[in-house]
Scaffold this motif. Sequence first.
Motif, PDB file in Angstrom:
ATOM      1  N   THR A   1       0.839  -1.186   0.000  1.00 41.47           N
ATOM      2  CA  THR A   1       0.000   0.000   0.000  1.00 41.47           C
ATOM      3  C   THR A   1       0.876   1.240   0.000  1.00 41.47           C
ATOM      4  O   THR A   1       0.649   2.186  -0.746  1.00 41.47           O
ATOM      5  CB  THR A   1      -0.922  -0.008   1.229  1.00 41.47           C
ATOM      6  OG1 THR A   1      -1.498  -1.291   1.346  1.00 41.47           O
ATOM      7  CG2 THR A   1      -2.001   1.019   1.102  1.00 41.47           C
TER       8      THR A   1
ATOM      9  N   ALA B   1      -7.116  -4.136  -1.358  1.00 34.99           N
ATOM     10  CA  ALA B   1      -8.167  -4.019  -0.351  1.00 34.99           C
ATOM     11  C   ALA B   1      -8.999  -5.295  -0.321  1.00 34.99           C
ATOM     12  O   ALA B   1      -9.393  -5.774   0.746  1.00 34.99           O
ATOM     13  CB  ALA B   1      -9.049  -2.818  -0.654  1.00 34.99           C
TER      14      ALA B   1
ATOM     15  N   THR C   1      -7.283  -7.870   1.609  1.00 34.74           N
ATOM     16  CA  THR C   1      -7.413  -7.621   3.037  1.00 34.74           C
ATOM     17  C   THR C   1      -8.758  -8.127   3.535  1.00 34.74           C
ATOM     18  O   THR C   1      -8.853  -8.743   4.590  1.00 34.74           O
ATOM     19  CB  THR C   1      -7.326  -6.112   3.322  1.00 34.74           C
ATOM     20  OG1 THR C   1      -6.340  -5.553   2.475  1.00 34.74           O
ATOM     21  CG2 THR C   1      -6.994  -5.849   4.765  1.00 34.74           C
TER      22      THR C   1
END
Lengths: 788, 132
Positions: free
Chosen positions: A198, A284, A287
């Motif tokens: 990130t 994302a 995640t």
Amino acid sequence: MDEQLSNEQIEIIQEFIQECSELLDNLEPKLVGFAEFTQGGVFSLNDEASQVLQEVFRLFHSVKGSAGFLNFSHMASTAHAAENLLDQIRKGALGMSNEHVDLFCKTCDFMRETLDYAASYMNDAGMAEQAGELALELNEALKAGQEEMLPTVPVGQPATPPPAVAKAPSAVVKEPVLPDMDLAVTTEMLEAFLQESTELLQEVEQGLVAWSNEAGNKEIVAELFRKIHSFKGNCGFLGFRDLERLSHRMETVLDVAKAGACPAKVKPADSLLNLCDVLKITLADITKQGNSAIDGLELYLELLDDLIPAGWGSQLNLASTAPLLGEILLDHGVITEDSLNAALSVQQKPLGEILVDMGAVSTDEVDKALEHQQQKRGEAALVHEAKVSEPTALPKRQDLRVDLEKIDTLINLIGEMVIAENMLIHSPDLQGREMESFSKAAQQMSKIVKELQEVAMSIRMIPVSGLFNRMTRLVHDLSRKSGKKVDFVLVGTETEVDKIVIEKITDPLVHLIRNSMDHGLETPDERLAAGKNETGVLRLVASHEVGEVWIRIDDDGRGLNREKILNKAVERGVVQGDGAELTDKELAALIFIPGFSTADKITDVSGRGVGMDVVKQNLNQINGKIDIDSKPGQGTLVILRIPLTMAIIDGMLIRVGNVRYIIPILTIREAFRPAAKAITVSPDGQELVNVRDRLYPVLRLHRLHKIEPAGENLTAGILILLENQGRNVCLFVDEILGQQQTVIKGLSEYIGKIGQVRCVSGCTILGNGDVCLILDVGGLTEIELESV
Amino acid sequence: MKILIAEDDFISRTLLQEILVVLGICHVAMDGVEAMAAYQQALDMKEPYDLICLDIMMPNLNGQEVLKQIRDIEKERGIWGSAMAKIIMVTALDDPKNIMTALIKGSCEAYLVKPVDRDKLMTELKRLGLQG
């Protein structure tokens, strides 16, 4: 061997890589030193040479031992073979020749490569082939020496044995017997990957924005290339194939751009920015649900292919180094420059075909020329490959990642210590005693505790640059979308604020910047018409002011539309009458009311009326304040004022009846005992106090919290003038007890939820062990607003 | 084979001794200083130890220091190659710093983290080519 690598093992390997690199740095000059001895052909052992030989042996020995410990079997076996060879030389069984020095240097190179490999894969499994070849060479040299006693290879003859030998049965090679360290992906690794990636993408994004502004800057491209490259590596390592493929293609595009071979008409930065978003979304997804597939991957890949010129082929920059077909034909005298130019001007299909069509050349001639071109490209490819194989140095880590929880625990403990210190120094047992040395020691301790507290707070502080840089991207996108030209200026990016603050102001900042871009700044035409520069200026400034951090968002747009806001406010019944008497500040406060929006139409940028409400809520959570100042036609200035620390504040201790409270000192404007004539009562029973010709409402704390006060008479007690977001209220209390460092403790949830205690933001523990509530000044000033 | 065991803890020392005694003569030292004296004496008598087992956490002189001094002496006297003493660190310390210091700076032959049993030690000795 373990299936998984624990953090400790990874740490050991990293330590090994670092130590070993240093070792190799030492080893190489020594090896080169050998070359001096072998200058005159075969070298015989003398004292000086023997010492160098010793050193080299030791170094290889160390590598062997530590690589063996880590199960880096290829590295260990190579080091072992090198060691054996050296031992033979030492014993005099073998002479030292230039060939041997070359071989040792080669071993060093191999080890460096292995270290680079190990740095990303935590094992040396991928180096098997090279290790095998090298060990073979070393063993060959050893055998040759044993057979002939002295090798008679003249200086300069290549040391490499013929390739046929390299494929010989592996009996000679000391094959690694230990299993390789297998690496499974652990949760910690995944977390580390996500965090790092990130951050990496964040940097890529900034780089891309910078690139799109400064198209010619090769350095930026090179930097971008490196970042995408390491991103790709990470993805590949963890087996995220889609991410790897996409980033690989992005890397290729950057490579094209780096070589300057990009078609001029396309601006790759924008496409890459979009793809950056795709990568981020995928991260994302990983995640959230561990899904690493990219929807529409093929489409993205095709999109990128458009940016890569044909002939780039296997991402090698061949086209630019090999002569163009037209040039070759021209060189060979097959065509004239005129016919070439004519052909080029209609070039849609391959040049060769056009020329044949024009009758300028025959098909055979073109084929010959094409062959020539292929050959040149082949040569270029070789050169390129040689370049690619150079090992790249990895940057060394310098910072230390610490679990945030640990730091929070530390800060909590320090908070407890401040309380304990207060308890100790203000202990009732000591009251009224004269103790000189004790007070001295106590003073010293207070000083240290205070310093400790400051240091601990500073650990949590991070610069706002990361946050600000994210905004650069936002402004870039918004300006593209709306066609408004804007010069985005960042000031004070090195200002440090608490990590929590960064988290809490991210959303508000996004809203505020959107507002500025959408409502504030005008289109270029409007700006020109208003006599302003076509390009608007948006400034984001961070600075430290007394006890606070100020984040200023400053634009030179059209400012708040007073009329529109007033109309809306009257329409919604928020303001009685026509509101003409409202000051600019009061007017600005209106836009924080939930659902309040003046936008005529809802755009996808802003206008839903939730923005400013969120801004306020988030800021309230960190005890921040917002100031808005706006001049019609000249721009709007929004200041976010956030207290520096949220764990420990300066508080004023007050008493009402037998209850004590803490008021944050920064909210106190003044405290005074009112004269009887300064107090007036409005028709609806609200008490007001006149301070220098301004009237402030009085709030009796004992009524709010239903306490038996010492006295009801305003002139007998003390009024404290509080301020929050431009609103004031006078709090009536019995007595001011003093000022003290206050450690804020949260209230247990049920107290807050039931709502029995109004206007309390937390509690603290006093020196004598009593619990004391901290007043929420924001809430107090709002009660006053409700009752108006 | 001549073996030196430097270990301050009685149980660990006895255990190592019992495992190794089948391989040759075992000398024991209670701390780093004693170990250095024993090493020096053996060297002077031209009967150096073939194998040295070192604990790291020892009184007076720690194992890392002993390792370093031994290697310094070897360097000084020009003892190298296969003539170097084989040194195995046997310790409870398993942090990267200690491990890498011993392996790279001290060039020890092996690093074993306690608890150590016969199999573990023998595997290591075999790797070093010391087991008969």
